[in-house]
Enzyme design. Structure first.
Site, PDB file in Angstrom:
ATOM      1  N   SER A 129     -13.479  -3.491  -8.382  1.00  0.00           N
ATOM      2  CA  SER A 129     -13.343  -3.076  -6.986  1.00  0.00           C
ATOM      3  C   SER A 129     -14.434  -2.103  -6.582  1.00  0.00           C
ATOM      4  CB  SER A 129     -12.006  -2.359  -6.796  1.00  0.00           C
ATOM      5  OG  SER A 129     -10.933  -3.218  -7.023  1.00  0.00           O
ATOM      6  N   HIS A 150     -16.052 -10.330  -6.255  1.00  0.00           N
ATOM      7  CA  HIS A 150     -14.900  -9.498  -5.901  1.00  0.00           C
ATOM      8  C   HIS A 150     -13.920 -10.280  -5.027  1.00  0.00           C
ATOM      9  CE1 HIS A 150     -13.386  -5.624  -3.724  1.00  0.00           C
ATOM     10  NE2 HIS A 150     -12.594  -5.961  -4.711  1.00  0.00           N
ATOM     11  N   GLU A 162     -16.214 -11.085  -2.049  1.00  0.00           N
ATOM     12  CA  GLU A 162     -17.412 -10.264  -1.835  1.00  0.00           C
ATOM     13  C   GLU A 162     -18.346 -10.521  -3.029  1.00  0.00           C
ATOM     14  OE1 GLU A 162     -16.433  -6.027  -1.792  1.00  0.00           O
ATOM     15  OE2 GLU A 162     -17.717  -5.725  -0.065  1.00  0.00           O
ATOM     16  N   ASN A 200     -14.125  -1.910  -0.063  1.00  0.00           N
ATOM     17  CA  ASN A 200     -13.412  -0.712  -0.505  1.00  0.00           C
ATOM     18  C   ASN A 200     -14.060   0.590  -0.048  1.00  0.00           C
ATOM     19  OD1 ASN A 200     -11.135  -1.809  -1.731  1.00  0.00           O
ATOM     20  ND2 ASN A 200     -12.357  -2.441  -3.486  1.00  0.00           N
TER      21      ASN A 200
HETATM   22  N1  CAA Z   1       0.865 -17.478  -3.744  1.00  0.00           N
HETATM   23  C1  CAA Z   1       1.549 -18.251  -2.899  1.00  0.00           C
HETATM   24  N2  CAA Z   1       2.246 -17.769  -1.848  1.00  0.00           N
HETATM   25  C2  CAA Z   1       2.244 -16.430  -1.685  1.00  0.00           C
HETATM   26  C3  CAA Z   1       1.554 -15.546  -2.530  1.00  0.00           C
HETATM   27  C4  CAA Z   1       0.830 -16.126  -3.610  1.00  0.00           C
HETATM   28  N3  CAA Z   1       0.155 -15.386  -4.476  1.00  0.00           N
HETATM   29  N4  CAA Z   1       1.749 -14.278  -2.098  1.00  0.00           N
HETATM   30  C5  CAA Z   1       2.531 -14.344  -1.003  1.00  0.00           C
HETATM   31  N5  CAA Z   1       2.840 -15.640  -0.756  1.00  0.00           N
HETATM   32  C6  CAA Z   1       3.651 -16.194   0.296  1.00  0.00           C
HETATM   33  C7  CAA Z   1       4.992 -15.483   0.419  1.00  0.00           C
HETATM   34  O1  CAA Z   1       5.877 -15.934  -0.600  1.00  0.00           O
HETATM   35  C8  CAA Z   1       5.443 -15.889   1.784  1.00  0.00           C
HETATM   36  O2  CAA Z   1       6.015 -17.159   1.764  1.00  0.00           O
HETATM   37  P1  CAA Z   1       7.287 -17.510   2.720  1.00  0.00           P
HETATM   38  O3  CAA Z   1       6.740 -17.388   4.115  1.00  0.00           O
HETATM   39  O4  CAA Z   1       7.618 -18.894   2.330  1.00  0.00           O
HETATM   40  O5  CAA Z   1       8.332 -16.506   2.387  1.00  0.00           O
HETATM   41  C9  CAA Z   1       4.122 -15.987   2.557  1.00  0.00           C
HETATM   42  O6  CAA Z   1       3.062 -15.998   1.569  1.00  0.00           O
HETATM   43  C10 CAA Z   1       3.929 -14.845   3.476  1.00  0.00           C
HETATM   44  O7  CAA Z   1       4.212 -13.665   2.769  1.00  0.00           O
HETATM   45  P2  CAA Z   1       5.163 -12.533   3.277  1.00  0.00           P
HETATM   46  O8  CAA Z   1       6.152 -13.072   4.253  1.00  0.00           O
HETATM   47  O9  CAA Z   1       5.664 -11.772   2.097  1.00  0.00           O
HETATM   48  O10 CAA Z   1       4.243 -11.530   3.997  1.00  0.00           O
HETATM   49  P3  CAA Z   1       3.056 -11.702   4.955  1.00  0.00           P
HETATM   50  O11 CAA Z   1       3.281 -12.698   6.011  1.00  0.00           O
HETATM   51  O12 CAA Z   1       2.759 -10.304   5.301  1.00  0.00           O
HETATM   52  O13 CAA Z   1       1.841 -12.268   4.073  1.00  0.00           O
HETATM   53  C11 CAA Z   1       0.082 -11.300   2.813  1.00  0.00           C
HETATM   54  C12 CAA Z   1       1.524 -11.748   2.829  1.00  0.00           C
HETATM   55  C13 CAA Z   1      -0.848 -12.495   2.901  1.00  0.00           C
HETATM   56  C14 CAA Z   1      -0.113 -10.617   1.468  1.00  0.00           C
HETATM   57  C15 CAA Z   1      -0.198 -10.341   4.022  1.00  0.00           C
HETATM   58  O14 CAA Z   1       0.773  -9.344   4.057  1.00  0.00           O
HETATM   59  C16 CAA Z   1      -1.529  -9.700   3.959  1.00  0.00           C
HETATM   60  O15 CAA Z   1      -2.530 -10.301   4.305  1.00  0.00           O
HETATM   61  N6  CAA Z   1      -1.570  -8.422   3.527  1.00  0.00           N
HETATM   62  C17 CAA Z   1      -2.801  -7.678   3.395  1.00  0.00           C
HETATM   63  C18 CAA Z   1      -3.507  -8.116   2.154  1.00  0.00           C
HETATM   64  C19 CAA Z   1      -4.814  -7.415   1.991  1.00  0.00           C
HETATM   65  O16 CAA Z   1      -5.265  -6.611   2.775  1.00  0.00           O
HETATM   66  N7  CAA Z   1      -5.460  -7.731   0.859  1.00  0.00           N
HETATM   67  C20 CAA Z   1      -6.690  -7.110   0.491  1.00  0.00           C
HETATM   68  C21 CAA Z   1      -6.387  -5.910  -0.337  1.00  0.00           C
HETATM   69  S1  CAA Z   1      -7.872  -5.052  -0.786  1.00  0.00           S
HETATM   70  C22 CAA Z   1      -8.487  -5.953  -2.049  1.00  0.00           C
HETATM   71  O17 CAA Z   1      -7.969  -6.962  -2.463  1.00  0.00           O
HETATM   72  C23 CAA Z   1      -9.730  -5.409  -2.673  1.00  0.00           C
HETATM   73  C24 CAA Z   1      -9.579  -4.375  -3.718  1.00  0.00           C
HETATM   74  O18 CAA Z   1     -10.517  -4.257  -4.533  1.00  0.00           O
HETATM   75  C25 CAA Z   1      -8.466  -3.431  -3.793  1.00  0.00           C
HETATM   76  P1  NAD Z   2      -3.498  -5.152 -13.255  1.00  0.00           P
HETATM   77  O1  NAD Z   2      -3.120  -3.779 -13.673  1.00  0.00           O
HETATM   78  O2  NAD Z   2      -2.506  -5.969 -12.486  1.00  0.00           O
HETATM   79  O3  NAD Z   2      -3.937  -6.024 -14.528  1.00  0.00           O
HETATM   80  C1  NAD Z   2      -4.888  -5.609 -15.451  1.00  0.00           C
HETATM   81  C2  NAD Z   2      -4.737  -6.501 -16.666  1.00  0.00           C
HETATM   82  O4  NAD Z   2      -5.811  -6.232 -17.585  1.00  0.00           O
HETATM   83  C3  NAD Z   2      -3.422  -6.282 -17.437  1.00  0.00           C
HETATM   84  O5  NAD Z   2      -2.772  -7.531 -17.604  1.00  0.00           O
HETATM   85  C4  NAD Z   2      -3.892  -5.723 -18.779  1.00  0.00           C
HETATM   86  O6  NAD Z   2      -3.066  -6.129 -19.877  1.00  0.00           O
HETATM   87  C5  NAD Z   2      -5.279  -6.332 -18.888  1.00  0.00           C
HETATM   88  N1  NAD Z   2      -6.178  -5.629 -19.811  1.00  0.00           N
HETATM   89  C6  NAD Z   2      -6.404  -4.291 -19.893  1.00  0.00           C
HETATM   90  N2  NAD Z   2      -7.314  -4.043 -20.852  1.00  0.00           N
HETATM   91  C7  NAD Z   2      -7.675  -5.249 -21.375  1.00  0.00           C
HETATM   92  C8  NAD Z   2      -8.572  -5.653 -22.389  1.00  0.00           C
HETATM   93  N3  NAD Z   2      -9.294  -4.750 -23.069  1.00  0.00           N
HETATM   94  N4  NAD Z   2      -8.703  -6.976 -22.676  1.00  0.00           N
HETATM   95  C9  NAD Z   2      -7.972  -7.890 -21.991  1.00  0.00           C
HETATM   96  N5  NAD Z   2      -7.084  -7.573 -21.018  1.00  0.00           N
HETATM   97  C10 NAD Z   2      -6.952  -6.263 -20.716  1.00  0.00           C
HETATM   98  O7  NAD Z   2      -4.848  -4.994 -12.428  1.00  0.00           O
HETATM   99  P2  NAD Z   2      -5.371  -5.890 -11.200  1.00  0.00           P
HETATM  100  O8  NAD Z   2      -4.791  -5.363  -9.963  1.00  0.00           O
HETATM  101  O9  NAD Z   2      -5.228  -7.325 -11.556  1.00  0.00           O
HETATM  102  O10 NAD Z   2      -6.910  -5.472 -11.188  1.00  0.00           O
HETATM  103  C11 NAD Z   2      -7.831  -6.013 -12.120  1.00  0.00           C
HETATM  104  C12 NAD Z   2      -9.248  -5.749 -11.650  1.00  0.00           C
HETATM  105  O11 NAD Z   2      -9.435  -6.339 -10.350  1.00  0.00           O
HETATM  106  C13 NAD Z   2      -9.607  -4.269 -11.490  1.00  0.00           C
HETATM  107  O12 NAD Z   2     -10.974  -4.098 -11.791  1.00  0.00           O
HETATM  108  C14 NAD Z   2      -9.355  -4.024 -10.002  1.00  0.00           C
HETATM  109  O13 NAD Z   2     -10.081  -2.940  -9.502  1.00  0.00           O
HETATM  110  C15 NAD Z   2      -9.827  -5.339  -9.412  1.00  0.00           C
HETATM  111  N6  NAD Z   2      -9.261  -5.691  -8.116  1.00  0.00           N
HETATM  112  C16 NAD Z   2      -7.967  -5.362  -7.827  1.00  0.00           C
HETATM  113  C17 NAD Z   2      -7.437  -5.729  -6.596  1.00  0.00           C
HETATM  114  C18 NAD Z   2      -6.016  -5.408  -6.256  1.00  0.00           C
HETATM  115  O14 NAD Z   2      -5.648  -5.499  -5.076  1.00  0.00           O
HETATM  116  N7  NAD Z   2      -5.171  -5.039  -7.192  1.00  0.00           N
HETATM  117  C19 NAD Z   2      -8.218  -6.432  -5.674  1.00  0.00           C
HETATM  118  C20 NAD Z   2      -9.547  -6.765  -6.017  1.00  0.00           C
HETATM  119  C21 NAD Z   2     -10.056  -6.371  -7.254  1.00  0.00           C
END
Ligand code: CAA
Ligand code: NAD
Length: 292
Positions: A129, A150, A162, A200
């Site tokens: 991330s 990403h 990304e 992020n």
């Molecule tokens: N596979 C299949 N279906 C899935 C699923 C998956 N992995 N996850 C959720 N669904 C389904 C749900 O089961 C639900 O199905 P039903 O309508 O049949 O119940 C449907 O998708 C819609 O889900 P919800 O009703 O629970 O909720 P929602 O309408 O809000 O949609 C969501 C879910 C798509 C996750 C939406 O809430 C959303 O877009 N949230 C924001 C997600 C976001 O911002 N993601 C980016 C995070 S940042 C990142 O990823 C980067 C990082 O490095 C941290």
């Molecule tokens: P998570 O905590 O759900 O899963 C991490 C997994 O890595 C666990 O199953 C753990 O057992 C495994 N693990 C740890 N050390 C290991 C090793 N040495 N060898 C093999 N497996 C190992 O984490 P996540 O949310 O799936 O995030 C994973 C990566 O993706 C991170 O770098 C995170 O920043 C990135 N990411 C996360 C998100 C998010 O929304 N959670 C979105 C985009 C990117």
């Protein structure tokens, strides 16, 4: 994309390894396998592998039920996937996507391990991330074949990947990874290798500020989320989204922004730190800002 004897080949990739069977790794493996690529998911934890397998099965079932994928793709995905707790299973992969915990030291250890067991032609991608791609690449013997890929959470539903070439990533690696992402049905945006990349860099300070607002008693968690969800048309409020991402991941990203940019405005919220110290990591630990 063309069919070959053992399955499908996309952008020259036929076999994909995914390391880390958490929410991201499981989603990445699912999407690769749904598109016919032979995919092996590796994790150190058998429990996580079991959770990943049942999560993927449930997700495929749901997507097939809604006609997002056809039943042939569902069957193909299930056949194309394998789950292993041994890194050796990655030895024959054309591309390895790393999606383990957001910790640079642990990621480097893993990349150095797979560097020794894979041919020089294997491309390494990190789903990090925020951790600098150039630094991870420099820890391997193949900095030209190393890139940030990403995916967004939840991977099967989110459109964006990304793409982050590091300083040393070759144009050829970048082109093949862009081609692959598009063939997987994703849109791509390209970012230079600066802390947090684009998504992020902008998203996490918002989430961090939501924790500060909660800590200062500006509003309840529910009102902060309601305000941002309904007031700015986001699918989830920032605290709900933080629980969904994982609070440990959010904190790790804030620390990379704080250290990498050297600006106090990226200081992690003390309340976010306290949640992680308490083991309240969000949905994955059944408790974060909210209880699940
Ligand atoms: N596979 C299949 N279906 C899935 C699923 C998956 N992995 N996850 C959720 N669904 C389904 C749900 O089961 C639900 O199905 P039903 O309508 O049949 O119940 C449907 O998708 C819609 O889900 P919800 O009703 O629970 O909720 P929602 O309408 O809000 O949609 C969501 C879910 C798509 C996750 C939406 O809430 C959303 O877009 N949230 C924001 C997600 C976001 O911002 N993601 C980016 C995070 S940042 C990142 O990823 C980067 C990082 O490095 C941290
Ligand atoms: P998570 O905590 O759900 O899963 C991490 C997994 O890595 C666990 O199953 C753990 O057992 C495994 N693990 C740890 N050390 C290991 C090793 N040495 N060898 C093999 N497996 C190992 O984490 P996540 O949310 O799936 O995030 C994973 C990566 O993706 C991170 O770098 C995170 O920043 C990135 N990411 C996360 C998100 C998010 O929304 N959670 C979105 C985009 C990117």
């Amino acid at each position: 994309m063309r069919w070959i004897e053992m399955g499908i080949e996309i952008a020259g990739f036929k076999t994909i390894g995914v390391i880390g069977g958490g929410q991201m790794g499981a989603g990445i493996a699912q999407v690769c396998a749904t598109h016919g690529l032979q995919t092996v998911l590796v994790d150190v934890s058998d429990n996580q592998l079991q959770k990943a397998k049942s999560g993927i099965e449930a997700s495929l079932e749901k997507l097939a039920g809604k006609n997002v994928i056809d039943s042939a793709s569902r069957e193909r995905a299930l056949k194309a996937l394998s789950f292993k707790n041994d890194m050796q299973a990655l030895a024959g992969c054309d591309l390895i996507v790393e999606a383990i915990t957001e910790n640079e030291r642990v990621k480097v250890e893993v990349f150095q391990k797979i560097d020794k067991i894979t041919p020089a032609t294997t491309i390494f991608a990190s789903n990090t991330s925020s951790i600098p791609i150039t630094r991870l690449a420099a820890a391997t013997s193949r900095p030209g074949q190393f890139i940030g890929m990403h995916f967004m959470n939840p991977v099967p539903l989110m459109k964006l990947v990304e793409i982050i070439p590091g300083m040393t990533t070759s144009e050829e690696t970048t082109r093949r990874i862009l081609d692959l992402a598009h063939a997987l049905g994703k849109e791509t945006s390209r970012s230079a290798d600066y802390p947090g990349f684009v998504v992020n860099r902008i998203l996490m300070p918002m989430i961090n500020e939501a924790f500060n607002a909660l800590m200062e008693g500006v509003a309840s968690a529910e009102d902060i989320d309601k305000g941002m969800k309904l007031g700015t048309n986001q699918p989830m409020g920032p605290l709900t989204l933080a629980d969904f991402i994982g609070l440990d991941t959010c904190l790790a990203i804030m620390r990379v922004l704080h250290e990498g940019l050297g600006d106090p405005r990226y200081r992690p919220s003390p309340l976010l730190v306290k949640h992680v110290e308490a083991g309240w990591l969000g949905r994955k630990s059944k408790r974060g800002v909210y209880s699940y």
